[in-house]
Design a protein around this motif. Structure first.
Motif, PDB file in Angstrom:
ATOM      1  N   MET A  62       0.773  -1.265  -0.024  1.00 23.09           N
ATOM      2  CA  MET A  62      -0.120  -0.001   0.141  1.00 23.09           C
ATOM      3  C   MET A  62       0.818   1.300   0.029  1.00 23.09           C
ATOM      4  SD  MET A  62      -3.086  -0.862  -0.217  1.00 23.09           S
ATOM      5  CE  MET A  62      -4.041   0.475   0.173  1.00 23.09           C
ATOM      6  N   GLU A  63       1.928   1.219   0.663  1.00 21.50           N
ATOM      7  CA  GLU A  63       2.696   2.493   0.828  1.00 21.50           C
ATOM      8  C   GLU A  63       3.574   2.627  -0.674  1.00 21.50           C
ATOM      9  OE1 GLU A  63       5.645   1.535   3.844  1.00 21.50           O
ATOM     10  OE2 GLU A  63       4.202   2.165   5.546  1.00 21.50           O
ATOM     11  N   GLN A  64       3.741   1.604  -1.172  1.00 20.68           N
ATOM     12  CA  GLN A  64       4.458   1.525  -2.700  1.00 20.68           C
ATOM     13  C   GLN A  64       3.404   2.282  -3.454  1.00 20.68           C
ATOM     14  OE1 GLN A  64       5.873  -2.279  -3.567  1.00 20.68           O
ATOM     15  NE2 GLN A  64       7.827  -2.016  -2.208  1.00 20.68           N
ATOM     16  N   LEU A  65       2.182   1.739  -3.578  1.00 20.50           N
ATOM     17  CA  LEU A  65       1.315   2.264  -4.369  1.00 20.50           C
ATOM     18  C   LEU A  65       0.893   3.573  -4.351  1.00 20.50           C
ATOM     19  CD1 LEU A  65      -0.979   1.298  -6.452  1.00 20.50           C
ATOM     20  CD2 LEU A  65      -2.486   1.044  -4.741  1.00 20.50           C
ATOM     21  N   GLN A  66       0.826   4.027  -2.991  1.00 18.74           N
ATOM     22  CA  GLN A  66       0.581   5.521  -2.606  1.00 18.74           C
ATOM     23  C   GLN A  66       1.816   6.399  -3.124  1.00 18.74           C
ATOM     24  OE1 GLN A  66       0.428   6.469   1.638  1.00 18.74           O
ATOM     25  NE2 GLN A  66      -0.742   8.241   1.328  1.00 18.74           N
ATOM     26  N   LYS A  67       2.978   5.945  -2.857  1.00 20.93           N
ATOM     27  CA  LYS A  67       4.141   6.724  -3.579  1.00 20.93           C
ATOM     28  C   LYS A  67       4.105   6.604  -5.098  1.00 20.93           C
ATOM     29  CE  LYS A  67       7.371   5.546   0.330  1.00 20.93           C
ATOM     30  NZ  LYS A  67       8.749   4.665   0.362  1.00 20.93           N
ATOM     31  N   MET A  68       3.785   5.569  -5.834  1.00 24.55           N
ATOM     32  CA  MET A  68       3.540   5.802  -7.022  1.00 24.55           C
ATOM     33  C   MET A  68       2.358   6.533  -7.701  1.00 24.55           C
ATOM     34  SD  MET A  68       2.541   2.601  -9.776  1.00 24.55           S
ATOM     35  CE  MET A  68       0.809   2.585  -9.238  1.00 24.55           C
ATOM     36  N   PHE A  69       1.312   6.716  -6.764  1.00 23.77           N
ATOM     37  CA  PHE A  69       0.185   7.840  -7.181  1.00 23.77           C
ATOM     38  C   PHE A  69       0.804   9.092  -7.037  1.00 23.77           C
ATOM     39  CE2 PHE A  69      -3.235   4.552  -6.042  1.00 23.77           C
ATOM     40  CZ  PHE A  69      -3.537   4.286  -7.503  1.00 23.77           C
ATOM     41  N   TRP A  70       1.445   9.726  -5.764  1.00 23.56           N
ATOM     42  CA  TRP A  70       1.913  10.708  -5.518  1.00 23.56           C
ATOM     43  C   TRP A  70       3.055  10.977  -6.600  1.00 23.56           C
ATOM     44  CZ3 TRP A  70      -0.595  14.288  -3.222  1.00 23.56           C
ATOM     45  CH2 TRP A  70      -1.302  13.818  -2.100  1.00 23.56           C
ATOM     46  N   GLN A  72       3.231  10.091  -9.611  1.00 21.47           N
ATOM     47  CA  GLN A  72       2.600  10.256 -11.074  1.00 21.47           C
ATOM     48  C   GLN A  72       1.644  11.826 -10.859  1.00 21.47           C
ATOM     49  OE1 GLN A  72       2.557   8.347 -13.969  1.00 21.47           O
ATOM     50  NE2 GLN A  72       4.138   7.202 -12.994  1.00 21.47           N
ATOM     51  N   MET A  73       1.144  11.961  -9.811  1.00 21.25           N
ATOM     52  CA  MET A  73       0.527  13.163  -9.640  1.00 21.25           C
ATOM     53  C   MET A  73       1.593  14.319  -9.820  1.00 21.25           C
ATOM     54  SD  MET A  73      -2.488  14.706  -7.033  1.00 21.25           S
ATOM     55  CE  MET A  73      -2.184  13.177  -6.067  1.00 21.25           C
ATOM     56  N   ALA A  74       2.555  14.089  -9.128  1.00 21.98           N
ATOM     57  CA  ALA A  74       3.573  15.234  -8.882  1.00 21.98           C
ATOM     58  C   ALA A  74       4.286  15.464 -10.532  1.00 21.98           C
ATOM     59  CB  ALA A  74       4.900  15.164  -8.207  1.00 21.98           C
ATOM     60  N   ALA A  75       4.403  14.227 -11.124  1.00 23.46           N
ATOM     61  CA  ALA A  75       4.876  14.506 -12.637  1.00 23.46           C
ATOM     62  C   ALA A  75       4.018  15.156 -13.633  1.00 23.46           C
ATOM     63  CB  ALA A  75       5.300  13.244 -13.162  1.00 23.46           C
ATOM     64  N   ALA A  76       2.591  14.951 -13.239  1.00 22.31           N
ATOM     65  CA  ALA A  76       1.581  15.338 -14.205  1.00 22.31           C
ATOM     66  C   ALA A  76       1.399  16.888 -14.078  1.00 22.31           C
ATOM     67  CB  ALA A  76       0.360  14.589 -13.979  1.00 22.31           C
ATOM     68  N   MET A  77       1.520  17.227 -12.805  1.00 19.23           N
ATOM     69  CA  MET A  77       1.279  18.586 -12.497  1.00 19.23           C
ATOM     70  C   MET A  77       2.651  19.303 -12.775  1.00 19.23           C
ATOM     71  SD  MET A  77      -0.518  18.565  -8.749  1.00 19.23           S
ATOM     72  CE  MET A  77      -1.121  20.299  -8.655  1.00 19.23           C
ATOM     73  N   GLY A  78       3.817  18.760 -12.894  1.00 17.90           N
ATOM     74  CA  GLY A  78       5.021  19.408 -13.187  1.00 17.90           C
ATOM     75  C   GLY A  78       5.013  19.501 -14.733  1.00 17.90           C
ATOM     76  N   GLN A  79       4.511  18.899 -15.324  1.00 25.12           N
ATOM     77  CA  GLN A  79       4.205  18.817 -16.956  1.00 25.12           C
ATOM     78  C   GLN A  79       3.330  19.926 -17.189  1.00 25.12           C
ATOM     79  OE1 GLN A  79       3.221  14.903 -18.559  1.00 25.12           O
ATOM     80  NE2 GLN A  79       5.466  14.184 -17.991  1.00 25.12           N
ATOM     81  N   ASP A  80       2.039  19.982 -16.627  1.00 24.94           N
ATOM     82  CA  ASP A  80       1.309  21.106 -16.736  1.00 24.94           C
ATOM     83  C   ASP A  80       2.057  22.508 -16.561  1.00 24.94           C
ATOM     84  OD1 ASP A  80      -0.520  19.224 -17.584  1.00 24.94           O
ATOM     85  OD2 ASP A  80      -1.877  19.355 -15.740  1.00 24.94           O
ATOM     86  N   GLY A  81       2.465  22.586 -15.487  1.00 20.65           N
ATOM     87  CA  GLY A  81       3.065  23.815 -15.167  1.00 20.65           C
ATOM     88  C   GLY A  81       4.283  24.315 -16.103  1.00 20.65           C
TER      89      GLY A  81
END
Length: 83
Positions: A62-70, A72-81
């Motif tokens: 679960m911790e690994q899954l949560q890290k992966m989600f975070w 991916q979200m950080a990468a997506a937000m960085g690309q949008d910026g």
């Protein structure tokens, strides 16, 4: 030509007709043995040991899954910026 024969009988009757052994007593004995062994092993473990045995992989996953989600979200937000 197609011929269909319907036979209405119970599993016990079919087993007896085909000459197959009745394995129900053996299955009952084996299930009782498995149940006794499981109960003995559960009684030997205290709750803390049981949780450590069963949960570490689940919690770590679960911790690994949560890290992966975070990530991916950080990468997506960085690309949008950057656009």
């Amino acid at each position: 030509m197609k011929i269909t024969i319907d036979i209405d009988c119970t599993p016990e009757e079919a087993r007896h007709f085909l000459g197959l052994p009745d394995v129900k007593p053996m299955q009952d004995a084996m299930m009782q043995e498995i149940q006794d062994r499981m109960q003995a092993s559960l009684l030997a473990m205290d709750p803390e040991t049981m949780m450590k045995t069963w949960l570490p992989a689940g919690i770590q996953g679960m911790e690994q899954l949560q890290k992966m989600f975070w990530s991916q979200m950080a990468a997506a937000m960085g690309q949008d910026g950057r656009k």
